[in-house]
Design a protein around this motif. Structure first.
Motif, PDB file in Angstrom:
ATOM      1  N   GLU A 116       0.836  -1.203   0.000  1.00 47.18           N
ATOM      2  CA  GLU A 116       0.000   0.000   0.000  1.00 47.18           C
ATOM      3  C   GLU A 116       0.870   1.252   0.000  1.00 47.18           C
ATOM      4  O   GLU A 116       0.588   2.215  -0.721  1.00 47.18           O
ATOM      5  N   ILE A 117       1.908   1.239   0.809  1.00 48.59           N
ATOM      6  CA  ILE A 117       2.808   2.391   0.879  1.00 48.59           C
ATOM      7  C   ILE A 117       3.521   2.577  -0.453  1.00 48.59           C
ATOM      8  O   ILE A 117       3.615   3.691  -0.968  1.00 48.59           O
ATOM      9  N   GLU A 147       2.516   1.771  -3.356  1.00 45.84           N
ATOM     10  CA  GLU A 147       1.554   2.289  -4.323  1.00 45.84           C
ATOM     11  C   GLU A 147       1.370   3.799  -4.128  1.00 45.84           C
ATOM     12  O   GLU A 147       1.348   4.558  -5.084  1.00 45.84           O
ATOM     13  N   ARG A 148       1.256   4.232  -2.874  1.00 49.60           N
ATOM     14  CA  ARG A 148       1.050   5.649  -2.579  1.00 49.60           C
ATOM     15  C   ARG A 148       2.242   6.515  -2.976  1.00 49.60           C
ATOM     16  O   ARG A 148       2.064   7.675  -3.341  1.00 49.60           O
ATOM     17  N   VAL A 149       3.455   5.970  -2.866  1.00 47.39           N
ATOM     18  CA  VAL A 149       4.646   6.767  -3.185  1.00 47.39           C
ATOM     19  C   VAL A 149       5.069   6.609  -4.645  1.00 47.39           C
ATOM     20  O   VAL A 149       6.146   7.032  -5.023  1.00 47.39           O
ATOM     21  N   ASP A 150       4.198   6.027  -5.455  1.00 42.49           N
ATOM     22  CA  ASP A 150       4.470   5.856  -6.887  1.00 42.49           C
ATOM     23  C   ASP A 150       5.756   5.072  -7.138  1.00 42.49           C
ATOM     24  O   ASP A 150       6.597   5.454  -7.947  1.00 42.49           O
ATOM     25  N   CYS A 153      10.192   3.299   2.598  1.00 41.21           N
ATOM     26  CA  CYS A 153       8.878   2.653   2.739  1.00 41.21           C
ATOM     27  C   CYS A 153       8.781   1.894   4.063  1.00 41.21           C
ATOM     28  O   CYS A 153       7.750   1.939   4.745  1.00 41.21           O
ATOM     29  N   ASN A 191      -0.268   9.884   6.131  1.00 40.82           N
ATOM     30  CA  ASN A 191      -1.325   9.551   5.169  1.00 40.82           C
ATOM     31  C   ASN A 191      -1.253  10.413   3.920  1.00 40.82           C
ATOM     32  O   ASN A 191      -1.739  10.014   2.862  1.00 40.82           O
ATOM     33  N   ASN A 245       2.949  10.993  -0.833  1.00 43.10           N
ATOM     34  CA  ASN A 245       2.771  10.500  -2.199  1.00 43.10           C
ATOM     35  C   ASN A 245       4.098  10.670  -2.939  1.00 43.10           C
ATOM     36  O   ASN A 245       5.109  10.999  -2.318  1.00 43.10           O
TER      37      ASN A 245
END
Length: 109
Positions: A16-17, A19-22, A41, A60, A63
């Motif tokens: 999930e992390i 994915e959020r940080v591209d 991460c 949260n 990104n």
């Protein structure tokens, strides 16, 4: 990176992390940064478990843009004397996130 294991029970959370940080973007365009990004991460994952609600709110908001900003913020730093690199990055990341939040909060004043 093998010194910083991600345990199987955290695999979903770390994905999930990433994915959020591209992570895919960094993988394609900045592959040399991946070992650092992997550590970052894990640091983010650990910070979720170690910090207060206010800091989790900041986490949260992380990104790809946040990661780029943080990379620029720590560019040129010397880590040779740092014994606990993950602890150091966690502290630096929280300080960066708090400073960015303060900048945004005071920008409209």
């Amino acid at each position: 990176f093998s010194r910083y294991p991600i345990y199987p029970e955290d695999r979903g959370r770390i994905d999930e992390i990433k994915e959020r940080v591209d992570y895919d973007y960094f993988e394609e365009f900045f592959p040399v940064r991946l070992p650092f990004l992997d550590i970052l991460c894990v640091c983010i994952l650990e910070l979720y478990d170690e910090t207060f609600a206010g800091d989790r709110k900041l986490l949260n908001g992380i990104n790809g843009s946040t990661v780029f900003g943080f990379l620029e913020h720590i560019k040129g730093e010397n880590y040779s004397n740092v014994q606990n690199i993950r602890g150091y990055f966690k502290k630096m990341l929280l300080e960066y996130l708090r400073a960015e939040e303060l900048l945004v909060a005071t920008a409209g004043v």
